[in-house]
Design an enzyme around this catalytic site. Structure first.
Site, PDB file in Angstrom:
ATOM      1  CB  CYS A 143     -68.592  31.256   6.875  1.00  0.00           C
ATOM      2  SG  CYS A 143     -67.309  30.971   7.682  1.00  0.00           S
ATOM      3  CB  ILE A 205     -73.516  21.502   1.717  1.00  0.00           C
ATOM      4  CG1 ILE A 205     -72.521  20.282   1.549  1.00  0.00           C
ATOM      5  CG2 ILE A 205     -74.955  20.896   1.336  1.00  0.00           C
ATOM      6  CD1 ILE A 205     -72.649  19.253   2.738  1.00  0.00           C
ATOM      7  CG  ASN A 206     -69.593  26.659   3.835  1.00  0.00           C
ATOM      8  OD1 ASN A 206     -68.735  26.134   4.384  1.00  0.00           O
ATOM      9  ND2 ASN A 206     -69.886  27.975   3.600  1.00  0.00           N
ATOM     10  CB  THR A 207     -67.679  22.860   6.183  1.00  0.00           C
ATOM     11  OG1 THR A 207     -67.868  24.241   6.750  1.00  0.00           O
ATOM     12  CG2 THR A 207     -66.460  22.915   5.175  1.00  0.00           C
TER      13      THR A 207
HETATM   14  C1  SIN Z   1     -63.436  29.954   6.664  1.00  0.00           C
HETATM   15  O1  SIN Z   1     -62.796  30.826   6.053  1.00  0.00           O
HETATM   16  O2  SIN Z   1     -63.578  29.918   8.050  1.00  0.00           O
HETATM   17  C2  SIN Z   1     -64.537  28.874   5.900  1.00  0.00           C
HETATM   18  C3  SIN Z   1     -65.123  29.525   5.054  1.00  0.00           C
HETATM   19  C4  SIN Z   1     -66.458  28.761   4.877  1.00  0.00           C
HETATM   20  O3  SIN Z   1     -66.563  27.793   5.098  1.00  0.00           O
HETATM   21  O4  SIN Z   1     -67.230  29.478   4.429  1.00  0.00           O
END
Ligand code: SIN
Length: 324
Positions: A143, A205-207
């Protein structure tokens, strides 16, 4: 180089879409993505949750969290920037309400867990052991919206290994996927560390960490300044990551995600090496997207002559000799 004509699959009537999360078979390779529909209730009026491979729940932590300050979402070209900050009700509430709700409907749950320390991940995995309806754990070590970059365990192979080893020790039986960040130099080495620690598969992938500046206020658009970029804008990055991980570890299953909006997008991930895909940001515009995409993917595979989804996994690597 393209595969020779003989290597191409012949036309078939239908495609066997079954796949696996670790050792667990699922009927459909399309899942939701963590964070885009809480525990699935919002999507329930729009699609059949039980027909999806699984509902991937919003990353849960040991305690309830209100998340980062607002504003925490901003639209970007072909994408979205978010700094939610892992808002959620905490593990007690997930176990009390959301997981039973999914199980009563017969929906499979892949539970995403997040923590600020290795021990927190281990405790979450312990609390979730044997939870009804849970078919897998997704360990969110990536995250981008945590208070400190030191909590992005996926940016350091040793830290990633430690989290996965602790989760594996806490629950030796459950299929475990490590969710990785693209914001690293060598994602394949992080993936390998996770597998060495005990992960059965990789979520990729995640962001990507991003920034938007509001030209009216002359300030960052998000209160947290930076946020995670998702949507079609990141699809080529996500595909590149899936490609590199599959190339490094062909036997390791990959749950691919990042800007999937159509069956053709999903097919790209399968051809790059994913054996299942998650659909996230697309549900904001089309809450039926996961179901629609699973039909489109089945049609796309059949039209290309694949008798089984598994035959298409990593197909694009055939005859590509260079190492990347
Ligand atoms: C978030 O809640 O900030 C996003 C969670 C993530 O991208 O893992």
């Amino acid at each position: 180089m393209t595969p020779s004509a003989d290597a191409r699959p012949k036309a078939v009537m239908g495609t066997d879409m079954r796949t696996h999360l670790g050792a667990t078979q699922i009927p459909n390779p399309v899942l939701t993505a963590s964070g885009c529909a809480a525990a699935g209730r919002e999507l329930d009026p729009f699609l059949d949750l039980t027909a999806l491979g699984a509902v991937v729940t919003k990353s849960v932590q040991l305690r309830a969290r209100s998340g980062r300050a607002t504003p925490r979402m901003s639209e970007t070209p072909s994408g979205m920037l978010n700094s939610i900050g892992l808002q959620g009700p905490g593990i007690d509430e997930l176990l009390r309400t959301d997981l039973p709700w999914l199980a009563e409907r017969g929906a499979r749950a892949m539970v995403s867990i997040a923590g600020g320390a290795v021990e927190e991940y281990a405790e979450l995995a312990t609390r979730l052991r044997g939870a009804r309806g849970m078919v897998a754990l997704e360990v969110n070590i990536s995250c981008p919206n945590v208070e400190s970059r030191g909590e992005v365990f996926a940016c350091d192979p040793a830290a990633a290994w430690a989290v996965l080893a602790a989760v594996r020790a806490a629950d030796p039986g459950v299929p475990v996927y490590a969710k990785l960040s693209p914001d690293v130099t060598d994602i394949a080495s992080v993936a390998r560390a996770c597998v060495d620690g005990g992960a059965d598969g990789i979520s990729a992938i995640n962001t990507l960490l991003g920034l938007v500046i509001d030209t009216d206020t002359l300030r960052p658009a998000l209160a947290a300044v930076t946020g995670g970029l998702s949507g079609p804008a990141i699809r080529p990055v996500a595909l590149r990551c899936v490609w590199q991980i599959h190339r490094a570890m062909r036997e390791i299953p990959i749950l691919g995600m990042g800007g999937i909006t159509s069956g053709a997008d999903a097919l790209q991930f399968i051809l790059a090496g994913a054996s299942a895909v998650s659909v996230g940001t697309a549900v904001f515009g089309d809450p039926n997207a996961p179901e629609r995409i699973s039909h489109e993917l089945a049609n796309a595979l059949a039209s290309k002559g694949f008798a089984r989804l598994s035959d298409a996994v990593g197909f694009a690597h055939q005859s590509v000799d260079f190492p990347a």
